[in-house]
Design an enzyme around this catalytic site. Structure first.
Site, PDB file in Angstrom:
ATOM      1  N   LYS A 139      -3.736 -22.519  24.054  1.00 23.27           N
ATOM      2  CA  LYS A 139      -2.739 -23.383  23.426  1.00 23.27           C
ATOM      3  C   LYS A 139      -2.776 -23.157  21.918  1.00 23.27           C
ATOM      4  O   LYS A 139      -3.851 -22.997  21.326  1.00 23.27           O
ATOM      5  CB  LYS A 139      -3.055 -24.841  23.761  1.00 23.27           C
ATOM      6  N   SER A 167       1.729 -32.214  26.066  1.00 19.01           N
ATOM      7  CA  SER A 167       2.194 -31.259  25.087  1.00 19.01           C
ATOM      8  C   SER A 167       1.896 -29.807  25.459  1.00 19.01           C
ATOM      9  O   SER A 167       2.555 -28.898  24.958  1.00 19.01           O
ATOM     10  CB  SER A 167       1.552 -31.552  23.730  1.00 19.01           C
ATOM     11  N   SER A 186      -2.073 -34.499  27.651  1.00 20.43           N
ATOM     12  CA  SER A 186      -1.411 -33.220  27.399  1.00 20.43           C
ATOM     13  C   SER A 186      -1.930 -32.043  28.199  1.00 20.43           C
ATOM     14  O   SER A 186      -1.352 -30.958  28.155  1.00 20.43           O
ATOM     15  CB  SER A 186      -1.484 -32.874  25.911  1.00 20.43           C
TER      16      SER A 186
END
Ligand SMILES: [Mg+2]
Ligand SMILES: [Zn+2]
Lengths: 470, 470, 93
Positions: free
Chosen positions: A64, A139, A163
């Site tokens: 990420k 997210s 997330s």
């Protein structure tokens, strides 16, 4: 798949075996995933930055884009860090490198991990591999979409309010939000320090446990980490003696989709067949007040964590006649709306005159939530619920209504506020879209979560490859 | 009837600890490095970097707290103090707020009129800001065209000591500061060099009618770096406030910048908005729980403190001498010289006057050699003594060649010289005999000059008087 | 729990965010709605409840006072928007 490697189905454990046995080279494996990215990422937009020359002799991974990678651009999906190239590795990135993993690239996220749909990225949204018109969750939508579409064997996300868990649920992956303090945050672009936790996103539960083993443990560069014994790799399907609590407030939440409810009930029935006991219980205050508590604590910490983006040492710099004006222009131009909202909300909650009513109260509510969970863990080994009341929603459906977006996380937030680990596993489909089952345990109970997750995974036989890609 | 006014003074002192490394990263702490060469991701506040407290800094603060008779917190917490400035890379300073390491202590200040107890409200640990250089054609801040930042000092450990507002004269304030400085230096915590900024202080001043216990509006004098300036600034501020009240006015709460060359202290530029630091517990750090055995070990490292030594030495010498010796860091050398057989008062005179003026490091002196010099002082020429004292700190210094040069006190050798000088100065002789007794010094001086400083001045002066008659 | 335009501007200034009129308007509405929702935390009686600022009960995490290698100047300035020789340069403070 010219290489003969089916990246859509290959698990990380299988990939490791291929490389270890010499059947496939690390470089060939990396190239197979790179080919898959070249083929599919145009429509998915899971990646923000791709690595062209991998280092390492192991299997690939995607990270990420909040995880600092030395020499590889790290943007947190924000314009303010558009050209930022870290000069150091986050501890989790260093651990992956040390394990020989080859970096494929950096995955899309909501800006500074603030969001539930990956639509808040300054570089455009990621699409759900199961249905390109829908969000992948957020997210960490980029990591989840990449793993789901076979663009990476596994990936790391970060979970503040859900997330890792939410995008894993929306994309049909296994996602762990670890016990707070078991994975280093050093080098992970901070959102909310007392909540952020990096976690693995994988195709199955064993892969997840393997990756968690690699990234967990005390880090002398992160004062909030603790040492943990290596997690047990799950085997078998025996659940005898496992006590499952079913909090009513999480399982009968308003707006829950019938398909979601049905898939979760079916999974619980399987758990009982495998020897677990299932009993209803209550978490009234945690669910009622969790969201409000979260949306005070997290923005308050974020308002301070994001104050360093001032255009002095790195990142975007806008013009200004003096320092103050330069900073105000830089932050106006560099941050997106959701980030600005949370910074203002958090600043307000900490400011004089409002601190007691908002931030201080939220800190106390956090104690209430922790106590409520602690009490349940005297009777239960784990608590189970849907990860989200719905499946993946259409792109744009909530992007004009911040509060509606915040409500997406209502089921994942309570455990996060208490620092508890949570595992989301796919437990079936609802109208063709994956349903996530959330398994929450007491601190450091990852082995138990994996045991239940693995047993259910075997019993359910969920096909992790999106139907449209089969 | 006019009111007698009582000054109310409080002090806030920052002392930079001389640890090897900074407070929250392991970059070198201290002066001397080229700009920005003592920096890392933590002290440049790169995204994701996290603070790790310096254990030695924590222990030294506890040690200071013990020396100041503070209670050491069972649990101390770091907070964030949020504000934007180029020298503050995170845009918050990690400091301590409502749970400091040390609180509620005192420092007893001996004075000529007895002892005064000054309350210590707290002593806490925080990090220093970096260094801004304002570049401008005129060299003044207001005309600056740019600000340049050097982050070497950023993150150095600082102890902040806050006194109760129970100091009632500038003299006691000054003595307190001298005593505190000496305490800090002796504990090995800091060089506490005012000219280098490793000890700095702010002074709060208000006045009230004597006998009342109200606290009136105070003003703050910032950026003091000299004990004498502090005393002068306090005096000036007391006078200003008394004048305002006596003219029926009110004192505004403001921060004044002390300029020793100006007649009055100028208000600093007011901030564009009221400061709101939004303190909250630093979520990247965990609480400090000093272990009782650690506290006891630190306590055992503390020797006899300056206050106690002044008290003890003032039994032998005057309070003034005791104070000068102890706050000048000379009393241990003095004691050694007295132990070696020198007269206490004579030794004190030498140390408190000539020695202090020479700026020699007391630790570099071999006490046995200094003792010989002090004992021989009255018997050797003044010039020889001064020459010897100037070299007493040099390695391998021996007093013997100097003490061997006994002054000429033999009358038969001196009388012809004196006679010649009397003959050569008939005018002065006439004036002397006419009652201008002060001219004795003139004749003695001439003799000393003629003998190259080797004559015993006391003997010369007797002989001159004898020959001049009258 | 409505937030006024002035409060939006005050908070934005504290956070060093320049806002234009349209943004002030938009954020005023959105923040009011969010504050309304989060002010729920004040409903509970929290009189004797201690705050939790950290989910784990750990203490005394620190490092030893031993220097590490600092960054090179090139690393320190690798991402700097405005470098003046060996200093970071910003508009006058
Ligand atoms: Mg301070
Ligand atoms: Zn550093």
């Amino acid at each position: 798949m010219s290489s003969g490697i089916d990246t859509l189905r290959l698990t990380a454990e299988e990939a490791l075996a291929l490389v270890d046995s010499g059947e496939v080279s690390s470089a060939e494996l990396w190239q197979a995933y790179r080919d898959a990215i070249n083929e599919h990422d145009g429509e998915l937009h899971a990646f923000l930055t791709l690595v062209d020359e991998p280092e390492g002799n192991g299997i690939p991974i995607a990270l990420k884009d909040v995880i600092s990678t030395r020499g590889v651009r790290t943007t947190a999906a924000s314009k303010i860090l558009e050209n930022y190239v870290p000069v150091f590795d986050a501890t989790v990135a260093a651990k992956c490198r040390a394990a020989g993993m080859t970096l494929l690239g950096k995955t899309n996220t909501d800006e500074f991990a603030m969001g539930s749909s990956t639509e808040n990225s300054a570089y455009g949204p990621t699409h759900n591999p199961w249905d390109l018109t829908r969000v992948p969750g957020g997210s960490g939508g980029g990591s989840a979409a990449a793993v789901s579409a076979g663009l990476a064997p596994w990936a790391l996300g970060s979970d503040t309010g859900g997330s890792v868990k939410l995008p894993s649920a929306f994309c049909g992956n296994v996602g762990l939000r670890p016990t707070y303090g078991t994975v280093s945050r050093f080098g992970v672009v901070a959102f909310a320090s007392s909540l952020d936790q990096v976690g693995p996103v994988t195709k199955n539960v064993r892969d997840n446990a393997l990756l968690y083993r690699i990234i967990s443990g005390r880090d002398e560069n992160d004062s909030t980490t603790v040492d943990v014994p290596p997690v047990a790799l799950p085997e078998g399907t025996d659940l005898k003696g496992l006590r499952i609590g079913l909090p009513r407030q999480l399982n009968e939440v308003e707006g829950i989709e019938p398909g979601v409810k049905a898939a979760c009930e079916a999974a619980l029935a399987k758990a009982e067949e495998l020897g677990a006991t299932v009993e209803e219980c209550d978490l009234p205050l945690s669910v009622e007040y969790g969201l409000a508590c979260y949306y005070l604590v997290a923005p308050a910490e974020a308002s301070s964590n994001l104050a360093r983006y001032d255009g002095v040492r790195y990142g975007l710099r806008s013009e200004g006649a003096d320092f103050r004006e330069m900073v105000m222009h830089t932050r106006h131009d560099g941050f997106g709306d959701e980030v600005k909202r949370r910074i203002m909300l958090g600043t307000y909650a900490l400011s004089s005159g409002y601190y007691d009513a908002f931030y201080a109260s939220a800190q106390k509510v956090r104690t209430v939530i922790k106590r409520e969970h602690d009490a349940l863990f005297e009777r239960f080994d784990v608590l189970v619920s849907p990860t989200c009341a719905t499946t993946a929603f259409p792109l744009g459906a909530k992007s004009q209504d911040p509060l509606a977006m915040y409500l997406t996380d209502v089921l994942t937030i309570p455990a996060n506020m208490a620092g508890l680990p949570g595992l989301s596993i796919p437990c079936g489909l609802s109208e063709g879209l994956p349903v996530g089952l959330q398994i929450v345990g007491p601190q450091f109970s990852e082995s138990t979560l994996y045991r239940l997750g693995h047993a259910l995974e075997q019993a359910i036989g969920f096909d992790v490859v999106p139907e449209r890609l089969r | 009837m006019s009111i007698t006014w009582e000054p109310v003074i409080g002090l806030e002192i920052h002392v930079q600890l001389k640890t090897e490394t900074k407070m929250f990263c392991r970059c070198r702490n201290g002066f001397g490095g080229d700009p920005n060469t003592q920096t890392c991701p933590v002290c440049l506040a790169f995204p994701g970097a996290l603070p790790v407290p310096n254990r030695r800094a924590i222990e030294e603060t506890i040690k200071l707290g013990l020396a100041l008779e503070c209670s050491i917190a069972d649990r101390a917490v770091f907070h964030r103090k949020n504000y934007f400035y180029p020298d503050l890379p995170k845009a918050y300073q990690i400091s301590q707020y409502d749970e400091p390491l040390c609180a509620d202590g005192r420092l007893v200040v001996p004075t000529a009129d007895g002892e005064v107890e000054i309350g210590i409200v707290r002593a806490h640990l925080e990090e220093d800001a970096a260094k801004n250089v304002h570049v401008a054609a005129s060299g003044r801040i207001h005309g600056a065209t740019a600000t340049l930042v050097d982050f070497n000092r950023g993150g150095s450990p600082l102890v902040e000591i806050v006194t109760a507002p129970n100091i009632h004269s500038s003299d006691v304030a000054k003595r307190f500061l001298q005593l505190l400085r000496q305490t800090v230096v002796e504990l090995g915590l800091s060089e506490a060099e005012l000219d280098k900024g490793s000890m700095r202080f702010d002074v709060n001043v208000s006045v009230r009618p004597l006998g009342s216990d109200e606290l009136r509006t105070r003003t703050e004098l910032k950026n003091m770096n000299s004990f004498n300036f502090a005393a002068k600034g306090i005096e000036r501020e007391i006078a200003r406030q008394i004048k305002i009240y006596e003219n029926g006015g009110t004192v505004d709460q403001e921060t004044l910048h002390f300029d020793p060359t100006a007649e009055e202290s100028a208000p600093m530029r007011s901030k564009e908005e009221a400061q709101d630091y939004r303190y909250f517990p630093e979520p990247d750090l965990v609480p400090v729980h000093p272990a009782p055995e650690v506290i006891e070990a630190l306590r055992s490292q503390i020797g006899e403190l300056p206050t106690a030594r002044i008290r003890r030495i003032a039994n032998t010498l005057s309070f003034y001498d005791a104070d000068v010796l102890v706050t000048g860091g000379l009393d241990r050398l003095w004691a050694a010289v007295v132990d070696g057989g020198a007269d206490p008062k004579e030794a004190a005179n030498v140390l408190a006057n000539s020695f202090v003026a020479s700026g020699i490091d007391p630790d570099a002196v071999n006490p046995a050699e200094l003792t010989k010099l002090v004992i021989a002082r009255s018997e050797i020429p003044r010039g020889v003594f001064d020459e010897a004292l100037a070299k007493v700190g040099e390695p391998g210094f021996s007093a013997d060649p100097y003490t061997a040069q006994k002054a000429v006190s033999d009358a038969s050798a001196l009388e012809p010289i004196i006679a010649a000088i009397i003959e050569a100065n008939p005018g002065q002789v006439e004036q002397y005999r006419g009652g201008k007794q002060g001219l004795l010094g003139f004749f003695v001086g001439q003799v000393m000059k003629e003998t190259g400083g080797t004559a015993d001045a006391r003997v010369v002066s007797e002989l001159v008087r004898e020959q001049l008659g009258a | 729990m409505a937030i006024t335009k002035e409060e939006v501007l005050h908070v934005a200034r504290l956070a060093r965010l320049e806002l234009n009129d349209a943004e002030v308007e938009r954020f005023q509405g959105q923040l009011s709605a969010i504050l309304e929702a989060v002010s729920k935390v004040a409903e509970l009686d929290l009189t004797d409840v201690p705050p939790t600022s950290h989910p784990l009960e750990v203490s005394n995490a620190w490092g030893e006072d031993i220097p590490h290698t600092s960054l090179t100047l090139d690393e320190a300035f690798a991402n700097a928007p405005d470098r003046d020789d060996d200093h970071f340069r910003v508009p006058p403070a």
